[in-house]
Every structure is written in C-alpha cells, then in structure tokens.
Write an enzyme that holds these catalytic residues in place. Structure first.
Site, PDB file in Angstrom:
ATOM      1  N   CYS A 138      -3.307 -15.314  13.425  1.00  0.00           N
ATOM      2  CA  CYS A 138      -2.577 -14.351  14.256  1.00  0.00           C
ATOM      3  C   CYS A 138      -2.963 -14.436  15.727  1.00  0.00           C
ATOM      4  O   CYS A 138      -2.287 -13.870  16.580  1.00  0.00           O
ATOM      5  CB  CYS A 138      -2.788 -12.937  13.735  1.00  0.00           C
ATOM      6  SG  CYS A 138      -2.324 -12.755  12.018  1.00  0.00           S
ATOM      7  N   HIS A 187      -2.120  -7.846  19.648  1.00  0.00           N
ATOM      8  CA  HIS A 187      -1.561  -8.213  18.342  1.00  0.00           C
ATOM      9  C   HIS A 187      -1.152  -6.946  17.591  1.00  0.00           C
ATOM     10  O   HIS A 187      -1.922  -5.981  17.510  1.00  0.00           O
ATOM     11  CB  HIS A 187      -2.609  -9.004  17.545  1.00  0.00           C
ATOM     12  CG  HIS A 187      -2.187  -9.304  16.138  1.00  0.00           C
ATOM     13  ND1 HIS A 187      -0.906  -9.689  15.805  1.00  0.00           N
ATOM     14  CD2 HIS A 187      -2.877  -9.258  14.975  1.00  0.00           C
ATOM     15  CE1 HIS A 187      -0.830  -9.877  14.500  1.00  0.00           C
ATOM     16  NE2 HIS A 187      -2.007  -9.619  13.967  1.00  0.00           N
ATOM     17  N   ASN A 229       4.005  -6.537  11.235  1.00  0.00           N
ATOM     18  CA  ASN A 229       3.067  -7.541  11.744  1.00  0.00           C
ATOM     19  C   ASN A 229       3.703  -8.922  11.581  1.00  0.00           C
ATOM     20  O   ASN A 229       3.900  -9.392  10.468  1.00  0.00           O
ATOM     21  CB  ASN A 229       1.770  -7.425  10.931  1.00  0.00           C
ATOM     22  CG  ASN A 229       0.730  -8.476  11.303  1.00  0.00           C
ATOM     23  OD1 ASN A 229       1.009  -9.407  12.045  1.00  0.00           O
ATOM     24  ND2 ASN A 229      -0.476  -8.321  10.774  1.00  0.00           N
TER      25      ASN A 229
HETATM   26  N1  ACO Z   1       1.240   2.070  -0.628  1.00  0.00           N
HETATM   27  C1  ACO Z   1       0.524   3.059  -1.196  1.00  0.00           C
HETATM   28  N2  ACO Z   1      -0.807   2.972  -1.416  1.00  0.00           N
HETATM   29  C2  ACO Z   1      -1.408   1.836  -1.043  1.00  0.00           C
HETATM   30  C3  ACO Z   1      -0.719   0.770  -0.436  1.00  0.00           C
HETATM   31  C4  ACO Z   1       0.659   0.921  -0.235  1.00  0.00           C
HETATM   32  N3  ACO Z   1       1.410  -0.024   0.351  1.00  0.00           N
HETATM   33  N4  ACO Z   1      -1.624  -0.214  -0.151  1.00  0.00           N
HETATM   34  C5  ACO Z   1      -2.822   0.204  -0.567  1.00  0.00           C
HETATM   35  N5  ACO Z   1      -2.694   1.447  -1.111  1.00  0.00           N
HETATM   36  C6  ACO Z   1      -3.743   2.291  -1.666  1.00  0.00           C
HETATM   37  C7  ACO Z   1      -4.932   1.509  -2.125  1.00  0.00           C
HETATM   38  O1  ACO Z   1      -4.713   1.040  -3.450  1.00  0.00           O
HETATM   39  C8  ACO Z   1      -6.049   2.538  -2.052  1.00  0.00           C
HETATM   40  O2  ACO Z   1      -5.954   3.354  -3.182  1.00  0.00           O
HETATM   41  P1  ACO Z   1      -7.311   3.980  -3.849  1.00  0.00           P
HETATM   42  O3  ACO Z   1      -7.918   4.853  -2.773  1.00  0.00           O
HETATM   43  O4  ACO Z   1      -6.782   4.733  -5.006  1.00  0.00           O
HETATM   44  O5  ACO Z   1      -8.164   2.806  -4.187  1.00  0.00           O
HETATM   45  C9  ACO Z   1      -5.649   3.389  -0.844  1.00  0.00           C
HETATM   46  O6  ACO Z   1      -4.241   3.129  -0.621  1.00  0.00           O
HETATM   47  C10 ACO Z   1      -6.420   3.075   0.407  1.00  0.00           C
HETATM   48  O7  ACO Z   1      -6.405   1.673   0.629  1.00  0.00           O
HETATM   49  P2  ACO Z   1      -7.144   1.004   1.839  1.00  0.00           P
HETATM   50  O8  ACO Z   1      -6.956  -0.479   1.785  1.00  0.00           O
HETATM   51  O9  ACO Z   1      -8.530   1.502   1.904  1.00  0.00           O
HETATM   52  O10 ACO Z   1      -6.325   1.613   3.073  1.00  0.00           O
HETATM   53  P3  ACO Z   1      -6.623   1.539   4.606  1.00  0.00           P
HETATM   54  O11 ACO Z   1      -6.568   2.890   5.166  1.00  0.00           O
HETATM   55  O12 ACO Z   1      -7.806   0.672   4.947  1.00  0.00           O
HETATM   56  O13 ACO Z   1      -5.323   0.758   5.165  1.00  0.00           O
HETATM   57  C11 ACO Z   1      -4.640  -1.425   5.946  1.00  0.00           C
HETATM   58  C12 ACO Z   1      -5.050  -0.567   4.742  1.00  0.00           C
HETATM   59  C13 ACO Z   1      -3.339  -0.860   6.491  1.00  0.00           C
HETATM   60  C14 ACO Z   1      -4.418  -2.869   5.514  1.00  0.00           C
HETATM   61  C15 ACO Z   1      -5.735  -1.344   7.036  1.00  0.00           C
HETATM   62  O14 ACO Z   1      -6.991  -1.552   6.479  1.00  0.00           O
HETATM   63  C16 ACO Z   1      -5.528  -2.325   8.145  1.00  0.00           C
HETATM   64  O15 ACO Z   1      -4.628  -2.194   8.947  1.00  0.00           O
HETATM   65  N6  ACO Z   1      -6.423  -3.327   8.268  1.00  0.00           N
HETATM   66  C17 ACO Z   1      -6.449  -4.251   9.374  1.00  0.00           C
HETATM   67  C18 ACO Z   1      -5.230  -5.024   9.650  1.00  0.00           C
HETATM   68  C19 ACO Z   1      -4.926  -6.005   8.616  1.00  0.00           C
HETATM   69  O16 ACO Z   1      -5.706  -6.300   7.751  1.00  0.00           O
HETATM   70  N7  ACO Z   1      -3.724  -6.563   8.729  1.00  0.00           N
HETATM   71  C20 ACO Z   1      -3.308  -7.556   7.837  1.00  0.00           C
HETATM   72  C21 ACO Z   1      -2.861  -8.754   8.465  1.00  0.00           C
HETATM   73  S1  ACO Z   1      -4.014  -9.845   8.985  1.00  0.00           S
HETATM   74  C22 ACO Z   1      -3.788 -10.000  10.594  1.00  0.00           C
HETATM   75  O17 ACO Z   1      -2.898  -9.454  11.168  1.00  0.00           O
HETATM   76  C23 ACO Z   1      -4.683 -10.804  11.286  1.00  0.00           C
END
Ligand code: ACO
Length: 317
Positions: free
Chosen positions: A108, A244, A274
């Site tokens: 990215c 980004h 994204n």
């Molecule tokens: N819908 C509903 N629930 C969901 C979904 C969804 N789409 N996805 C995950 N969950 C649930 C999980 O199963 C978890 O449930 P649990 O508590 O019962 O175990 C709960 O939601 C929380 O999940 P987390 O992964 O801890 O959620 P978080 O608040 O960390 O958000 C996210 C996840 C959006 C990916 C965040 O961590 C993030 O933005 N991270 C950084 C960016 C990233 O990784 N981007 C990906 C692309 S890589 C790049 O761009 C370089």
C-alpha cells in the site's frame, strides 16, 4: 520533481455496507464505526488494466504533454490480471508512449516508493517527465467469505505526471520484515514434480488489524514530523495531508497525535474503501480537480502496507 497532471479511474459498480450484509455476517454500523467506510467501487466486468489506462490518460491530458514526452512509466501494483507483462507495458501500448516501463510492489506504500524512484531517475538525469501510476484490484484476491478483510477494500487506479524540479522537499522510506501482519499467497500452477509435502501454495489475505493499526499510527506520526522538520519546515506549515486510506480512525489518530486541524487531513475512504497503493493518487486527483490544493502550498504524503513498509514525503505544490 513536481506533479503537473493527475488522473484517476474507478469501477462502475458501487457497493454499500448494506449490500455486503446481504451475504456476510456484518452490518453498516460495524463497518462505519470501525473503519469510516460506507461504500466502495468494485470491479465487475471491467478489465483491471483499462482502469490503469484511463487514469494514465487523464493524468497525461491534465499535464498537456504528448505521449512521446514521457521518459518512463512506473506502476505500483500488488496484484493484477497479468503476472506478466507489467501494467506499465499495457499502459504504454494504449497511450502510444515509447519509453522504458516497470512495475513495483511495495504494497500500500507503493505510490510513495514510486515517487522516490522517480525522483532518483530525475536527479540522475535519466528522465524529465515520468508517468507514475498506482492501480489495484484487491477485491479480486480477498476471500469474500472472510468479513474481517473483504469489507475493507475497493478497486481503482490513480496516476500523476511528474516533471523534474526541486519541489520534493523530503522523503523517508522504511521496511521492517514482518510478513505475518498482512499477507496473501496466490494459488500457483501445479507441477509434475511436487511431492505433496511442501507448504500450502495458497493462503487467503490475512491481516492482524490491531497490530497494523498501531504500527500505522505510530510510524506515520513519527515520520511525518521527521520529514517535515528535516525539510526545514514546521508541522503547521503543511497545508494538506494526503494519507493512505486504510481506516478513517487511523487518519484521525495521526491528526490528533500531530495536534493539527482536522480540515488539513483529507479523506475519501467513506466513498472508496481501501484501494491499497492507489488510495493516495486517487485522493490526490480528487483534491486537485476540486481545486483544494493551490500552487505553492505544502503537501505531505504518508502510506503503510504489507512488509511492513512505510513511505512518507513532503513537497511544495
Ligand atoms: N463485521 C462485523 N464484525 C466483524 C467484522 C465485520 N466485517 N470483522 C470483524 N468483526 C468482528 C471480529 O470477529 C471481532 O469479534 P469478537 O470480538 O467477537 O472476536 C470484532 O469484530 C472485533 O474485531 P477486531 O479485528 O478486533 O476489530 P478492530 O476494531 O481492530 O477493527 C480493522 C478491525 C478495521 C481491520 C482495524 O483493526 C484496522 O483498521 N486495522 C488497520 C488497517 C488494516 O489492517 N487495513 C487492512 C489493509 S492493509 C493496508 O491497508 C496496508
């Protein structure tokens, strides 16, 4: 380098969070509050390379250059329909340029890595005008049964024409070998020589979201400060931050860490999702076409991605 033309192209189909909740255990509420994403554009029947070509054509038109004036084409790309030839070669053929071409993959952060490469071509005297693209179709390689990844992404292409000048004021690239935080292993062709005891040849896109979130906020906050200071500027002299678009909460956290007004931190993630390395040039093109960025203003860019890699730079527009 300075940027003398921008362009972007998006797939026709817009997919809302409610559309996703028709086949996934997810909701508009979860996706909006965790990421800021409301809709994204997703490739259906278009050819991925046509998005790249269209973005490049628009950037070239905006630059008022002729295809023959382009000395190099560089495209950042994580995955596309063709492993070979490169996206840059396909763009070159469609536009009628006659110059060397190459693709790069720095996940990215690839557009910022591309800017660094283009700057070094220019500094070494090997290029005056370069077409730099980032074109991505992440939705073609996420697993659409995995709600934790597929809801995050959209597709699209962004391009700029860069011209030799001294407007790039500072650049910092980093890479830490942490492949396990974001990875995808594409399916491979089988060979008659496999024994069946090797490692799996396919692994769906996997990401450790919280780890990526933390590293992204920490590195961008630190590197933006460092790059701006090394350029002899104060942070509050930066007029626009083009970061980004991985999560609106990441952008907000960086803004809060830097203690600067939210209006300087641009975002289109609510509409686009994204789009990997294409997110920065797509957002940049929207800002330029909307007349948000003006001559002489200071623009800072920062992106992060699988590796774990980061790229940050600052330029005078
Ligand atoms: N819908 C509903 N629930 C969901 C979904 C969804 N789409 N996805 C995950 N969950 C649930 C999980 O199963 C978890 O449930 P649990 O508590 O019962 O175990 C709960 O939601 C929380 O999940 P987390 O992964 O801890 O959620 P978080 O608040 O960390 O958000 C996210 C996840 C959006 C990916 C965040 O961590 C993030 O933005 N991270 C950084 C960016 C990233 O990784 N981007 C990906 C692309 S890589 C790049 O761009 C370089």
């Amino acid at each position: 380098m300075k940027i003398i033309g921008t362009g972007s192209a998006l797939p026709r189909k817009t997919v809302s969070n409610d559309d996703l909740s028709q086949f996934l255990d997810t909701s508009d509420e979860w996706i909006t509050t965790r990421t800021g994403i409301k809709t994204r554009q997703i490739i259906t029947d278009e050819r991925f390379e046509d998005l790249a070509i269209e973005a490049a054509r628009r950037a070239l038109e905006a630059s008022h250059l002729d295809p023959k004036d382009i000395d190099y084409i560089v495209t950042s790309n994580v995955g596309n329909s063709y492993v070979t030839p490169s996206v840059s070669s396909l763009v070159q053929g469609a536009l009628g340029c006659s110059c060397p071409t190459m693709d790069i993959n720095s996940a990215c952060a690839g557009f910022i890595y591309g800017m660094d490469l283009v700057e070094s071509f220019m500094q070494s005297g090997r290029a005056t005008n370069v077409l730099l693209l980032a074109a991505e179709a992440v939705t073609r390689f996420v697993d659409w049964t995995m709600r934790e990844t597929c809801v995050l992404f959209g597709d699209g292409a962004g391009a700029v024409v860069a011209q030799k000048s001294d407007n790039l004021l500072g650049m910092k690239l980093t890479s830490i070998p942490l492949p396990e935080v974001i990875w995808y292993q594409r399916p491979l062709e089988h060979t008659p020589f496999e024994t069946g005891t090797g490692v799996d040849t396919h692994h769906p896109m996997t990401l450790k979201g919280r780890e990526v979130f933390r590293m992204a906020v920490t590195s961008a906050s630190h590197d933006l400060k460092e790059v701006v200071e090394k350029a002899g500027l104060e942070l509050d002299q930066v007029d626009h931050f083009v970061l980004h678009q991985a999560n609106k909460r990441i952008i907000d956290a960086i803004q809060e860490n830097l203690g600067l007004p939210a209006k300087k931190f641009h975002s289109n993630i609510c509409k686009r999702g994204n789009t990997s390395s294409a997110s920065v040039p797509i957002l940049l093109d929207e800002l330029v076409r909307d007349g948000v960025i003006h001559d002489g203003e200071i623009v800072a860019f920062s992106a992060f991605g699988a590796g774990f890699v980061t790229g940050t730079c600052v330029m005078r527009w």
